[in-house]
Motif scaffolding. Structure first.
Motif, PDB file in Angstrom:
ATOM      1  N   PRO A 137       0.815  -1.235   0.000  1.00 54.17           N
ATOM      2  CA  PRO A 137       0.000   0.000   0.000  1.00 54.17           C
ATOM      3  C   PRO A 137       0.840   1.274   0.000  1.00 54.17           C
ATOM      4  O   PRO A 137       0.445   2.281  -0.573  1.00 54.17           O
ATOM      5  N   GLY A 138       1.992   1.243   0.630  1.00 50.51           N
ATOM      6  CA  GLY A 138       2.836   2.438   0.679  1.00 50.51           C
ATOM      7  C   GLY A 138       3.693   2.626  -0.555  1.00 50.51           C
ATOM      8  O   GLY A 138       4.418   3.616  -0.649  1.00 50.51           O
ATOM      9  N   GLY A 139       3.643   1.709  -1.512  1.00 49.17           N
ATOM     10  CA  GLY A 139       4.460   1.797  -2.719  1.00 49.17           C
ATOM     11  C   GLY A 139       5.230   0.511  -2.929  1.00 49.17           C
ATOM     12  O   GLY A 139       5.241  -0.401  -2.087  1.00 49.17           O
ATOM     13  N   ASP A 140       5.898   0.412  -4.085  1.00 46.46           N
ATOM     14  CA  ASP A 140       6.684  -0.784  -4.402  1.00 46.46           C
ATOM     15  C   ASP A 140       7.891  -0.884  -3.479  1.00 46.46           C
ATOM     16  O   ASP A 140       8.573   0.123  -3.216  1.00 46.46           O
ATOM     17  N   ILE A 141       8.182  -2.109  -3.013  1.00 48.30           N
ATOM     18  CA  ILE A 141       9.325  -2.384  -2.142  1.00 48.30           C
ATOM     19  C   ILE A 141      10.218  -3.404  -2.856  1.00 48.30           C
ATOM     20  O   ILE A 141       9.745  -4.440  -3.328  1.00 48.30           O
ATOM     21  N   ALA A 142      11.529  -3.091  -2.941  1.00 49.91           N
ATOM     22  CA  ALA A 142      12.495  -4.020  -3.533  1.00 49.91           C
ATOM     23  C   ALA A 142      13.081  -4.902  -2.433  1.00 49.91           C
ATOM     24  O   ALA A 142      13.420  -4.417  -1.337  1.00 49.91           O
ATOM     25  N   LEU A 143      13.180  -6.212  -2.693  1.00 47.67           N
ATOM     26  CA  LEU A 143      13.689  -7.175  -1.721  1.00 47.67           C
ATOM     27  C   LEU A 143      14.866  -7.920  -2.319  1.00 47.67           C
ATOM     28  O   LEU A 143      14.910  -8.200  -3.527  1.00 47.67           O
ATOM     29  N   ALA A 144      15.867  -8.243  -1.459  1.00 45.61           N
ATOM     30  CA  ALA A 144      16.984  -9.110  -1.840  1.00 45.61           C
ATOM     31  C   ALA A 144      17.331  -9.966  -0.623  1.00 45.61           C
ATOM     32  O   ALA A 144      17.467  -9.447   0.491  1.00 45.61           O
ATOM     33  N   TRP A 145      17.441 -11.295  -0.823  1.00 40.04           N
ATOM     34  CA  TRP A 145      17.718 -12.191   0.301  1.00 40.04           C
ATOM     35  C   TRP A 145      18.800 -13.188  -0.059  1.00 40.04           C
ATOM     36  O   TRP A 145      19.013 -13.506  -1.223  1.00 40.04           O
ATOM     37  N   ARG A 146      19.510 -13.635   0.991  1.00 42.93           N
ATOM     38  CA  ARG A 146      20.574 -14.624   0.839  1.00 42.93           C
ATOM     39  C   ARG A 146      20.441 -15.671   1.951  1.00 42.93           C
ATOM     40  O   ARG A 146      20.135 -15.350   3.103  1.00 42.93           O
ATOM     41  N   LYS A 147      20.696 -16.907   1.622  1.00 43.39           N
ATOM     42  CA  LYS A 147      20.625 -18.004   2.589  1.00 43.39           C
ATOM     43  C   LYS A 147      21.914 -18.047   3.405  1.00 43.39           C
ATOM     44  O   LYS A 147      23.009 -17.877   2.880  1.00 43.39           O
ATOM     45  N   LEU A 148      21.796 -18.274   4.744  1.00 45.71           N
ATOM     46  CA  LEU A 148      22.956 -18.362   5.623  1.00 45.71           C
ATOM     47  C   LEU A 148      23.404 -19.819   5.744  1.00 45.71           C
ATOM     48  O   LEU A 148      22.699 -20.758   5.347  1.00 45.71           O
ATOM     49  N   ASP A 149      24.611 -19.976   6.310  1.00 39.54           N
ATOM     50  CA  ASP A 149      25.190 -21.319   6.428  1.00 39.54           C
ATOM     51  C   ASP A 149      24.373 -22.213   7.352  1.00 39.54           C
ATOM     52  O   ASP A 149      24.362 -23.445   7.192  1.00 39.54           O
ATOM     53  N   ASN A 150      23.701 -21.653   8.350  1.00 43.16           N
ATOM     54  CA  ASN A 150      22.940 -22.469   9.298  1.00 43.16           C
ATOM     55  C   ASN A 150      21.490 -22.691   8.852  1.00 43.16           C
ATOM     56  O   ASN A 150      20.668 -23.202   9.597  1.00 43.16           O
ATOM     57  N   GLY A 151      21.159 -22.304   7.629  1.00 45.03           N
ATOM     58  CA  GLY A 151      19.812 -22.499   7.113  1.00 45.03           C
ATOM     59  C   GLY A 151      18.935 -21.264   7.220  1.00 45.03           C
ATOM     60  O   GLY A 151      17.890 -21.194   6.576  1.00 45.03           O
ATOM     61  N   ASP A 152      19.305 -20.299   8.097  1.00 46.93           N
ATOM     62  CA  ASP A 152      18.538 -19.054   8.171  1.00 46.93           C
ATOM     63  C   ASP A 152      18.750 -18.239   6.906  1.00 46.93           C
ATOM     64  O   ASP A 152      19.471 -18.650   5.994  1.00 46.93           O
ATOM     65  N   ALA A 153      18.167 -17.067   6.883  1.00 50.05           N
ATOM     66  CA  ALA A 153      18.313 -16.179   5.723  1.00 50.05           C
ATOM     67  C   ALA A 153      18.368 -14.738   6.216  1.00 50.05           C
ATOM     68  O   ALA A 153      17.856 -14.403   7.285  1.00 50.05           O
ATOM     69  N   VAL A 154      19.010 -13.890   5.428  1.00 51.25           N
ATOM     70  CA  VAL A 154      19.035 -12.459   5.691  1.00 51.25           C
ATOM     71  C   VAL A 154      18.387 -11.766   4.489  1.00 51.25           C
ATOM     72  O   VAL A 154      18.637 -12.140   3.338  1.00 51.25           O
ATOM     73  N   MET A 155      17.504 -10.819   4.765  1.00 56.94           N
ATOM     74  CA  MET A 155      16.783 -10.121   3.701  1.00 56.94           C
ATOM     75  C   MET A 155      16.920  -8.608   3.909  1.00 56.94           C
ATOM     76  O   MET A 155      16.868  -8.122   5.041  1.00 56.94           O
TER      77      MET A 155
END
Length: 747
Positions: A137-155
């Motif tokens: 609703p507030g506008g388009d949001i760009a996302l980029a994510w990467r998988k971590l070594d322990n299975g988690d992810a950072v976005m």
């Protein structure tokens, strides 16, 4: 014929003015503004795309950096929130630490602006790295994510249009467009105003033609006397009606004497030449071609001198008497005749406009239809199209002076010499002579003088730069020669250092191969094996040092600074050199139990400590002592290695730390060494933001200090007890001036 030419010129000017169409100019201007607006719209769209692309690049880089940093933090146990804040990109960006299922474990950054719903995050494929754009609703949001070594992810998330949230692109272009529109509108308005002024000028030219015709019909003429040539200039408007000439003429006093009646000759000569003085007007009879006499009235100013005399002459044919009032009125009128080449204006005794010429009106763009006799100075200034202040200051009546001469700047980058004089009746006459060419020549001369001065200054600057370049060349040449000498000495030392262990290895190997002492089970072979091992290790250390130094010089050595337990590394280093100290009969004392962690590369720290301990043991004789201590402050930890060896004098101390340099004394020449230990240590300390320093006195020993930062980017300093005498090896600048003394050059 001249009147017809003037009339034709006025008609041609009117035709050209009518051909100038303000509507056509307005249409062309509108088309230009529309094209310019289209170009600005295209540029706005292109820059908006560039900002979106920049946002995607920043997010991708932030995702990569965040994944690498979080992997290290999870591995080392560092706070994840601090890591997220450290790698968060600038602008309106938010970082999320996500579980494998897409749940938000921790968030940092501008989550109040970039708020991605958890349900939307769970739809992402977090098992693979990726980028996408979501519509919120507030506008388009760009996302980029990467998988971590322990299975988690950072976005990483940010506004898709601009991560830095800069001002809208269209705003600056709108301001530029408005400014251009304002300027062009002003120019169009000025053009229209100029067209109207030109129309007024055409009307004034027509009026002037009629005015000249009226003057000719009035049979009057201004006259000018040249005291050098003793000639009088009269116009054809007086001479032609009398049948004396059909053009303007210059008459000598001899010719005047032939034309004037003998009884009026004295009056004519007195009025025209001022000899004798005191006569300023009179009636003179002139001879006509048929022999009859025609009367004329000559007048000049009562204050005219013999060197500056001019006036007006009137034809009085048909007049039985001379009315003084009518003569004065005719004099004022004829003073404005257009044959005067300079701008001319005459004010009466009451400060009101009496007469003027067209050059005066054209300078100040005064319409002919509004300029009339009897106007005050303020009213004339109001009528002026330009430079009303100049007109009021330099062309009006004087208040308390008889005369004034000065140079005045006129519109259109022109200059005039303005002369104002008081008339006999109390009015003022003002004449302006064009001196623009003279001023321009003077300015050109000054410009040439300034250019010549700048050329001289440039030559002087070039001479200084050349001198500086020569000095630097001599210094670099000297440094190159010193480097060549150091390389040569290094090769000479290394040839011996590498040959000695290799000879031992080869010799003992041959003895063992030939079983000179019998079967290999003899105790001697064990001793030889130990010597071979020692020589091989020594050779390996030399080769490692050379390789590390080569990597540093080539910029290929990479360190990984992190939180390092200094106490553990110091204890390991002491254990590694303990046997060497025991074999050399040197007492090794340590006190490092209180050493706090540092921010450095563990391998580099260990190598620096081992180099300092090895140097101390190498140059300490039997029975001596080497101590290892650590001293900490708020920003750094200093490792202090002190020995009771031979010490180093100041000349040799300043040379240490350079590659392939050795301290030259009798004791050092008996020890093995390549001169790379301190050079490697110095380079490693520089790369980690630390300090390496030495303090030594011959015969008393040496103190080596290596200071490491306790946290990233901390500013470290040496302990107070050694600052005054320490020779700092790291971060030193080279001297600016070359020194040709060997000892001073090394320093």
């Amino acid at each position: 014929m001249a009147d017809e030419d003037t009339q034709n010129d006025g008609e041609a000017l009117s035709a050209r003015i009518e051909a100038l169409s303000p509507r056509r100019l307005a249409a062309l201007t509108g088309a230009f503004l529309v094209a310019l607006a289209a170009l600005f719209v295209f540029e706005v769209n292109e820059k908006a795309k560039q900002r979106a692309t920049e946002t995607e690049i920043r997010l991708t880089q932030a995702a990569n950096d965040g994944a690498a940093a979080l992997n290290i933090s999870i591995m080392t146990g560092a706070p994840v929130r601090d890591t997220l804040n450290a790698v968060r990109p600038a602008g309106y960006a938010a970082l999320y630490h996500l579980s494998p299922s897409g749940d938000i474990i921790m968030a940092a950054g501008r989550t109040d602006i970039v708020d991605v719903p958890a349900a939307r995050i769970r739809t992402l494929d977090l098992n693979e790295s990726g980028e996408t754009r979501v519509d919120l609703p507030g506008g388009d949001i760009a996302l980029a994510w990467r998988k971590l070594d322990n299975g988690d992810a950072v976005m990483v998330a940010a506004p898709a249009r601009d991560i830095l949230d800069r001002s809208p692109i269209w705003f600056s272009y709108a301001v530029i467009m408005g400014a251009i529109t304002l300027v062009i509108g002003s120019l169009v308005a000025a053009f229209i105003r100029q067209s109207r002024a030109a129309a007024q000028a055409a009307h004034a030219l027509s009026t002037l033609t009629d005015f000249n015709a009226a003057l000719t019909g009035g049979r009057c003429s201004p006259w000018f006397y040249d005291h050098k040539d003793r000639t009088v200039h009269l116009s054809k408007s007086l001479l032609q009606p009398l049948g004396l000439s059909s053009r303007d003429r210059k008459l000598t006093l001899r010719e005047i004497s032939a034309l004037v009646h003998p009884q009026d000759l004295r009056t004519a000569v007195a009025v025209i030449s001022g000899e004798p003085s005191g006569v300023s007007e009179g009636v003179v009879r002139l001879r006509e071609p048929g022999g009859a006499w025609a009367r004329a009235y000559f007048r000049t100013s009562a204050e005219a001198t013999r060197f500056t005399r001019c006036g007006v002459a009137f034809d009085l044919v048909g007049a039985t008497t001379l009315a003084p009032g009518a003569a004065i009125a005719e004099t004022r009128l004829r003073d404005a005749i257009e044959s005067i080449p300079e701008a001319f204006v005459l004010w009466d005794a009451h400060g009101r406009l009496a007469t003027w010429n067209k050059r005066f009106a054209s300078i100040f763009r005064i319409p002919a239809k509004v300029l009339r006799a009897g106007l005050t100075l303020e009213e004339v200034v109001t009528c002026a199209g330009v430079a009303g202040d100049v007109l009021a200051a330099h062309f009006g009546p004087l208040e308390d002076k008889q005369q004034e001469n000065q140079e005045v700047a006129l519109p259109g980058s022109r200059w005039a010499h303005v002369s104002r004089r008081k008339t006999a009746e109390g009015g003022y006459v003002c004449v302006a002579t064009n001196v623009t060419d003279l001023k321009r020549r003077a300015w050109a001369q000054k410009k040439k003088e300034r250019e010549l001065q700048r050329t001289v200054e440039d030559l002087e600057s070039s001479r200084k730069e050349l001198s500086e370049a020569l000095r630097k060349y001599e210094y670099e040449k000297y440094r190159a020669e010193e480097a060549s000498r150091s390389k040569s000495e290094f090769l000479a030392n290394m040839s011996h250092e590498l040959r000695t262990p290799l000879n031992a290895i080869n010799g003992f190997s041959e003895v063992m191969q030939s079983e000179l002492y019998g079967p290999l089970g003899d105790i001697k072979y064990k001793e030889y094996v130990g010597d071979i091992l020692s020589s091989g290790r020594h050779l390996l250390e030399l080769i490692d040092d050379i390789l590390d130094m080569s990597k540093i010089e080539a910029g290929r050595l990479t360190l990984e600074p992190k939180r390092t337990e200094l106490e553990r590394i110091l204890n390991e280093s002491v254990r590694l050199v303990a046997k060497r100290a025991s074999d050399a009969e040197v007492r090794l004392t340590t006190s490092v139990g209180h050493a706090p962690p540092v921010w450095a590369d563990a391998r580099a720290v260990k190598q620096v400590v081992l180099n300092l301990l090895s140097n101390a043991l190498k140059f300490t004789p039997s029975g001596g002592e080497v101590t290892l201590t650590a001293e900490a402050d708020l920003d750094g930890v200093t490792i202090i290695v002190a020995d009771s060896g031979s010490g180093i004098d100041q000349a040799q101390l300043s040379k240490l730390g350079a590659p392939f340099e050795l301290a030259e004394n009798h004791f050092s020449r008996t020890r093995n060494g390549s001169g790379l230990g301190l050079a490697l240590s110095r380079a490693l300390m520089d790369m980690q933001g630390g300090i390496l320093a030495l303090a030594s006195q011959p015969g008393k020993g040496t103190v080596a200090c290596a200071t490491f930062p306790r946290r990233q980017n901390a500013k470290v300093r040496l302990p107070q007890f050694i600052r005054a005498e320490a020779h700092v090896l790291t971060g030193k600048e080279k001297p600016e001036e070359p020194r040709f003394d060997a000892t001073q050059a090394a320093e």
